[in-house]
Design a protein around this motif. Structure first.
Motif, PDB file in Angstrom:
ATOM      1  N   ILE A 242     -19.594 -21.923 -64.651  1.00 43.30           N
ATOM      2  CA  ILE A 242     -19.900 -23.329 -64.384  1.00 43.30           C
ATOM      3  C   ILE A 242     -20.072 -23.551 -62.884  1.00 43.30           C
ATOM      4  N   ALA A 243     -19.169 -22.973 -62.081  1.00 46.70           N
ATOM      5  CA  ALA A 243     -19.260 -23.116 -60.622  1.00 46.70           C
ATOM      6  C   ALA A 243     -20.583 -22.559 -60.108  1.00 46.70           C
ATOM      7  N   GLN A 244     -20.979 -21.402 -60.612  1.00 45.15           N
ATOM      8  CA  GLN A 244     -22.254 -20.803 -60.191  1.00 45.15           C
ATOM      9  C   GLN A 244     -23.431 -21.682 -60.598  1.00 45.15           C
ATOM     10  N   TYR A 245     -23.347 -22.243 -61.793  1.00 45.36           N
ATOM     11  CA  TYR A 245     -24.417 -23.110 -62.294  1.00 45.36           C
ATOM     12  C   TYR A 245     -24.525 -24.374 -61.436  1.00 45.36           C
ATOM     13  N   MET A 246     -23.380 -24.975 -61.089  1.00 47.39           N
ATOM     14  CA  MET A 246     -23.384 -26.199 -60.279  1.00 47.39           C
ATOM     15  C   MET A 246     -23.998 -25.953 -58.904  1.00 47.39           C
ATOM     16  N   VAL A 247     -23.666 -24.829 -58.321  1.00 50.51           N
ATOM     17  CA  VAL A 247     -24.222 -24.514 -57.003  1.00 50.51           C
ATOM     18  C   VAL A 247     -25.720 -24.219 -57.109  1.00 50.51           C
ATOM     19  N   ALA A 248     -26.129 -23.564 -58.192  1.00 50.00           N
ATOM     20  CA  ALA A 248     -27.562 -23.302 -58.397  1.00 50.00           C
ATOM     21  C   ALA A 248     -28.337 -24.611 -58.509  1.00 50.00           C
ATOM     22  N   ILE A 249     -27.744 -25.606 -59.192  1.00 46.29           N
ATOM     23  CA  ILE A 249     -28.380 -26.923 -59.306  1.00 46.29           C
ATOM     24  C   ILE A 249     -28.531 -27.548 -57.919  1.00 46.29           C
ATOM     25  N   ALA A 250     -27.467 -27.477 -57.126  1.00 46.33           N
ATOM     26  CA  ALA A 250     -27.505 -28.053 -55.776  1.00 46.33           C
ATOM     27  C   ALA A 250     -28.589 -27.388 -54.935  1.00 46.33           C
ATOM     28  N   ASP A 251     -28.770 -26.063 -55.089  1.00 41.22           N
ATOM     29  CA  ASP A 251     -29.803 -25.344 -54.339  1.00 41.22           C
ATOM     30  C   ASP A 251     -31.207 -25.795 -54.734  1.00 41.22           C
ATOM     31  N   LYS A 252     -31.378 -26.073 -56.046  1.00 42.14           N
ATOM     32  CA  LYS A 252     -32.714 -26.432 -56.560  1.00 42.14           C
ATOM     33  C   LYS A 252     -33.067 -27.896 -56.343  1.00 42.14           C
ATOM     34  N   ALA A 253     -32.074 -28.713 -56.035  1.00 42.61           N
ATOM     35  CA  ALA A 253     -32.320 -30.155 -55.947  1.00 42.61           C
ATOM     36  C   ALA A 253     -31.860 -30.718 -54.611  1.00 42.61           C
ATOM     37  N   PRO A 254     -32.566 -30.378 -53.526  1.00 42.48           N
ATOM     38  CA  PRO A 254     -32.189 -30.943 -52.227  1.00 42.48           C
ATOM     39  C   PRO A 254     -32.386 -32.463 -52.228  1.00 42.48           C
ATOM     40  N   GLY A 255     -31.555 -33.144 -51.479  1.00 40.24           N
ATOM     41  CA  GLY A 255     -31.683 -34.597 -51.408  1.00 40.24           C
ATOM     42  C   GLY A 255     -30.864 -35.345 -52.434  1.00 40.24           C
ATOM     43  N   LEU A 256     -30.111 -34.622 -53.268  1.00 41.55           N
ATOM     44  CA  LEU A 256     -29.243 -35.293 -54.242  1.00 41.55           C
ATOM     45  C   LEU A 256     -28.058 -35.931 -53.513  1.00 41.55           C
ATOM     46  N   GLU A 257     -27.740 -37.147 -53.884  1.00 41.12           N
ATOM     47  CA  GLU A 257     -26.566 -37.822 -53.334  1.00 41.12           C
ATOM     48  C   GLU A 257     -25.538 -37.970 -54.439  1.00 41.12           C
ATOM     49  N   LEU A 258     -24.327 -37.476 -54.196  1.00 39.96           N
ATOM     50  CA  LEU A 258     -23.253 -37.572 -55.187  1.00 39.96           C
ATOM     51  C   LEU A 258     -22.357 -38.763 -54.875  1.00 39.96           C
ATOM     52  N   LEU A 259     -22.073 -39.554 -55.904  1.00 44.88           N
ATOM     53  CA  LEU A 259     -21.224 -40.730 -55.748  1.00 44.88           C
ATOM     54  C   LEU A 259     -20.056 -40.655 -56.726  1.00 44.88           C
ATOM     55  N   GLU A 260     -18.876 -41.043 -56.245  1.00 41.93           N
ATOM     56  CA  GLU A 260     -17.721 -41.141 -57.145  1.00 41.93           C
ATOM     57  C   GLU A 260     -17.793 -42.494 -57.851  1.00 41.93           C
ATOM     58  N   ARG A 261     -17.967 -42.459 -59.164  1.00 43.13           N
ATOM     59  CA  ARG A 261     -18.095 -43.694 -59.927  1.00 43.13           C
ATOM     60  C   ARG A 261     -17.379 -43.545 -61.270  1.00 43.13           C
ATOM     61  N   SER A 262     -16.940 -44.653 -61.826  1.00 39.97           N
ATOM     62  CA  SER A 262     -16.350 -44.639 -63.163  1.00 39.97           C
ATOM     63  C   SER A 262     -17.438 -44.370 -64.193  1.00 39.97           C
ATOM     64  N   VAL A 263     -17.120 -43.507 -65.137  1.00 41.96           N
ATOM     65  CA  VAL A 263     -18.014 -43.232 -66.259  1.00 41.96           C
ATOM     66  C   VAL A 263     -17.199 -43.531 -67.524  1.00 41.96           C
ATOM     67  N   ASN A 264     -17.593 -44.567 -68.246  1.00 47.58           N
ATOM     68  CA  ASN A 264     -16.834 -44.997 -69.431  1.00 47.58           C
ATOM     69  C   ASN A 264     -15.365 -45.240 -69.105  1.00 47.58           C
TER      70      ASN A 264
END
Length: 309
Positions: A242-264
């Motif tokens: 999962i960690a490797q997959y998450m980092v691969a996503i970050a590499d492929k998607a520059p410009g993503l902004e992560l926000l801490e938000r409530s989900v349900n």
């Protein structure tokens, strides 16, 4: 099952209750709204004399809405077998975190997502367990254990005896116990928020080692792209993968902004690009580590988040 008054306030209050019931039964804001509108359409189609014979319009509306949901749950199984990849419930935002307090203006109708009460019975972890139930189990459990309706009332919805409905609810309760969804106490929410914050920081810095430490070795990540956007079609199992997959996503998607938000109603992460929400991630945390990640990327399921940017 509640009452409907003659005033607009009472009618609006009943609609809110029906939306809350329907969302927990269906896991979809859109389908919940459609079910409730269908129930009201049937009510208004009744002759006036028949309406006046009904002692509790609220009970009538709840019964009809629940029956509509029961039918939808039956057909949903076939639809989800055709669904591309994993199917996850539609995630809900807490609009107060986005500077939006609900509704679409004084003259506009209220947004269905804003009418849903965010509590433990709508956490993604809980809704995923509900998905494992038969339609009849889900209806019996939600109406009795969540909304406290009697088995006599539920029997009218399911067309079974009160005793049979009690057995269905008990069977559903065993499924919930086996899945171990934890109660969302204030301490649990605070603890999850801290873990999610660390996940965000490690993800942003592409620190695989830090992510592995935050993920349970047996963690599972499930993504829902609906075939419309790129998403892994099968669950990713194991903290390291999962960690490797998450980092691969970050590499492929520059410009993503992560926000801490409530989900349900629980701490989660929202990824947006150019102000548009593209992914909503919910988490299950146990003993300080992430055990489950549910990532919704299907744009159709992110509509409630469109006003959140």
């Amino acid at each position: 099952m509640g009452t409907v008054g003659t005033g607009a306030d009472e009618a609006a209050g009943e609609q809110r209750q029906l939306i809350n019931v329907a969302y927990r039964l269906l896991g979809s804001v859109t389908e919940a709204e459609d079910a409730v509108q269908d129930a009201y359409a049937r009510w208004y189609a009744l002759p006036r004399s028949r309406q006046e014979e009904i002692l509790s319009p609220g009970a009538w509306l709840t019964t009809v809405t629940s029956r509509i949901c029961l039918d939808l749950l039956g057909s949903a199984r076939a639809r989800r077998e055709r669904y591309v990849g994993a199917w996850l419930p539609e995630p809900l935002p807490d609009r107060t975190e986005w500077g939006h307090t609900g509704g679409t203006g004084p003259a506009g109708p209220p947004d269905p997502a804003d009418q849903i009460v965010l509590d433990e019975s709508v956490s993604v972890a809980f809704l995923v367990v509900l998905e494992s139930m038969t339609p009849a189990e889900r209806v019996a459990f939600v109406l009795h254990d969540v909304f406290r309706y009697s088995f006599a009332e539920i029997a009218d919805v399911l067309g079974r005896t009160p005793g049979a409905c009690k057995q269905l609810a008990a069977s559903a309760r065993r499924r919930v116990s086996a899945a171990h969804p934890r109660a969302t106490s204030a301490a649990a929410v605070t603890g999850q928020a801290e873990v999610v914050r660390h996940v965000k920081e490690a993800w942003e810095s592409k620190d695989i080692a830090a992510l592995v430490r935050l993920l349970d070795p047996a963690a599972v990540m499930t993504a829902d792209g609906g075939g419309d956007v790129g998403a892994v079609l099968r669950p990713v199992e194991g903290g390291t993968r999962i960690a490797q997959y998450m980092v691969a996503i970050a590499d492929k998607a520059p410009g993503l902004e992560l926000l801490e938000r409530s989900v349900n109603g629980m701490p989660g992460l929202v990824a947006q690009r150019a102000g548009v929400v593209v992914t909503v991630a919910a988490f299950d945390v146990s003993e300080g580590r992430v055990t489950r990640v549910w990532a919704v990327r299907n744009p159709e399921k992110l509509r409630p988040w469109a006003q959140g940017s």
